[in-house]
Design a protein around this motif. Structure first.
Motif, PDB file in Angstrom:
ATOM      1  N   ARG A   1       0.832  -1.206   0.000  1.00  0.00           N
ATOM      2  CA  ARG A   1       0.000   0.000   0.000  1.00  0.00           C
ATOM      3  C   ARG A   1       0.865   1.254   0.000  1.00  0.00           C
ATOM      4  O   ARG A   1       0.486   2.260  -0.561  1.00  0.00           O
ATOM      5  CB  ARG A   1      -0.916  -0.007   1.219  1.00  0.00           C
ATOM      6  CG  ARG A   1      -1.946  -1.142   1.193  1.00  0.00           C
ATOM      7  CD  ARG A   1      -2.755  -1.154   2.469  1.00  0.00           C
ATOM      8  NE  ARG A   1      -3.470   0.094   2.653  1.00  0.00           N
ATOM      9  CZ  ARG A   1      -4.688   0.322   2.183  1.00  0.00           C
ATOM     10  NH1 ARG A   1      -5.304  -0.612   1.499  1.00  0.00           N
ATOM     11  NH2 ARG A   1      -5.288   1.476   2.407  1.00  0.00           N
ATOM     12  N   ALA A   2       2.012   1.190   0.656  1.00  0.00           N
ATOM     13  CA  ALA A   2       2.916   2.331   0.703  1.00  0.00           C
ATOM     14  C   ALA A   2       4.178   2.005  -0.094  1.00  0.00           C
ATOM     15  O   ALA A   2       4.737   0.926   0.036  1.00  0.00           O
ATOM     16  CB  ALA A   2       3.289   2.672   2.146  1.00  0.00           C
TER      17      ALA A   2
ATOM     18  N   VAL B   1       4.665  10.789   1.096  1.00  0.00           N
ATOM     19  CA  VAL B   1       3.941   9.517   1.203  1.00  0.00           C
ATOM     20  C   VAL B   1       3.483   9.132  -0.195  1.00  0.00           C
ATOM     21  O   VAL B   1       2.831   9.929  -0.886  1.00  0.00           O
ATOM     22  CB  VAL B   1       2.722   9.627   2.157  1.00  0.00           C
ATOM     23  CG1 VAL B   1       1.995   8.282   2.235  1.00  0.00           C
ATOM     24  CG2 VAL B   1       3.161  10.074   3.537  1.00  0.00           C
TER      25      VAL B   1
ATOM     26  N   ALA C   1       1.557   6.136  -2.600  1.00  0.00           N
ATOM     27  CA  ALA C   1       0.710   4.956  -2.744  1.00  0.00           C
ATOM     28  C   ALA C   1       0.462   4.753  -4.231  1.00  0.00           C
ATOM     29  O   ALA C   1       0.749   5.640  -5.046  1.00  0.00           O
ATOM     30  CB  ALA C   1      -0.600   5.133  -1.978  1.00  0.00           C
TER      31      ALA C   1
ATOM     32  N   ARG D   1       1.319  12.239  -1.461  1.00  0.00           N
ATOM     33  CA  ARG D   1       1.381  13.475  -0.666  1.00  0.00           C
ATOM     34  C   ARG D   1       2.709  14.163  -0.985  1.00  0.00           C
ATOM     35  O   ARG D   1       3.762  13.557  -0.837  1.00  0.00           O
ATOM     36  CB  ARG D   1       1.277  13.183   0.830  1.00  0.00           C
ATOM     37  CG  ARG D   1      -0.097  12.694   1.259  1.00  0.00           C
ATOM     38  CD  ARG D   1      -0.135  12.437   2.758  1.00  0.00           C
ATOM     39  NE  ARG D   1      -1.383  11.838   3.173  1.00  0.00           N
ATOM     40  CZ  ARG D   1      -2.443  12.523   3.577  1.00  0.00           C
ATOM     41  NH1 ARG D   1      -2.388  13.836   3.623  1.00  0.00           N
ATOM     42  NH2 ARG D   1      -3.539  11.896   3.938  1.00  0.00           N
TER      43      ARG D   1
END
Length: 210
Positions: A97-98, A168, A170, A175
Motif C-alpha cells: 500500500r505504501a 507519502v 501509494a 502526498r
C-alpha cells in the motif's frame, strides 16, 4: 375347464401345498430347490455394483477429464518425493500500500508544483473566481467546489521557493510537500484515471491534509 368357484380354487390350492408332504423325497426335493433359488438370487444381486460404488468408482471415471490421473482437487498431480511433504505452489507477493518516496510518479510532482504556484499567485484585488480558474487545470472537480469558498486575500504565500518532494506514496495517490515563502504546503495528488489532480492541501506542520 377353468375353476370358477371359490370352493374349487381352495381345493386346487390344497392339492398344490399338500403335494410335497405326501412323501419325504418330495419334501427334500422342494427344500433343495428353494435353497438353490435363494443362493442363485443372492449371487446375482451381489455381482451388481451398489449405488455408492456406481457414484464413486464409475461416476468419477465418467466425469474425469481425458488424460487426467484422478487426483483430488487442489493436488499438483505429482507424487511427493519420499521424505518431503506436499507443498503448495508459491503465492505472488501483494503490491504494498505504501511505496518508497523515490517511486513517486514525476507527473504527480509536476502537478503539485504547478498547483502550488497557482495557489500562491493572487495579486491584490484578485477575485475568488479568477483564482479558482488558475487552479482548475490541476484540481479535481470535487475539490474545486471547496476552493470556491476561499478568499485569496487570506492566503499568506505569494511564491514557491523550492522543488516539490514526495512524502507519502501509494499506487493511486501521493502526498507532496512544496515550500513557499510563507509555509510548507502539503498537497494531496490523486490519479483520476490517467491524470494526476490535486484533491486537498494543508500546512506541513499539521500533517493533516484536508
Amino acid at each position: 375347464m377353468p375353476i370358477r368357484s371359490p370352493k374349487g380354487r381352495g381345493a386346487a390350492y390344497r392339492v398344490f401345498w399338500q403335494w410335497p408332504l405326501r412323501s419325504p423325497a418330495r419334501l427334500f426335493g422342494c427344500v433343495v430347490a428353494l435353497l438353490a433359488l435363494a443362493i442363485g438370487a443372492n449371487a446375482a444381486f451381489g455381482l451388481l455394483p451398489s449405488k455408492a460404488e456406481r457414484g464413486g468408482v464409475f461416476g468419477s471415471a465418467r466425469h474425469a477429464a481425458p488424460g487426467s490421473s484422478g487426483t483430488a482437487p487442489g493436488a499438483t498431480g505429482l507424487a511427493p518425493t519420499e521424505g518431503q511433504p506436499n507443498r503448495l505452489p508459491p503465492v505472488a507477493e501483494l503490491t504494498p500500500r505504501a511505496l518508497p518516496p523515490a517511486q513517486a510518479p514525476p507527473a504527480a510532482l509536476t502537478v503539485a508544483a504547478k498547483w502550488t504556484k497557482a495557489w500562491a499567485h493572487h495579486p491584490p484585488g484578485t477575485s475568488t473566481a479568477s483564482w479558482v480558474t488558475g487552479l482548475r487545470p490541476y484540481t479535481t472537480e470535487e475539490y474545486l467546489g471547496v476552493l470556491s469558498t476561499v478568499d485569496p486575500a487570506n492566503i499568506p504565500a505569494t511564491a514557491v521557493t523550492g522543488p516539490a518532494r514526495a512524502t507519502v506514496v501509494a499506487p493511486s495517490s501521493v502526498r507532496v510537500q512544496v515550500p513557499t515563502d510563507a509555509v510548507n504546503l502539503v498537497v494531496l495528488v490523486v490519479n483520476t484515471g490517467g491524470e494526476w489532480r490535486v484533491a486537498g492541501y494543508d500546512r506541513a506542520e499539521t500533517a493533516n491534509t484536508r
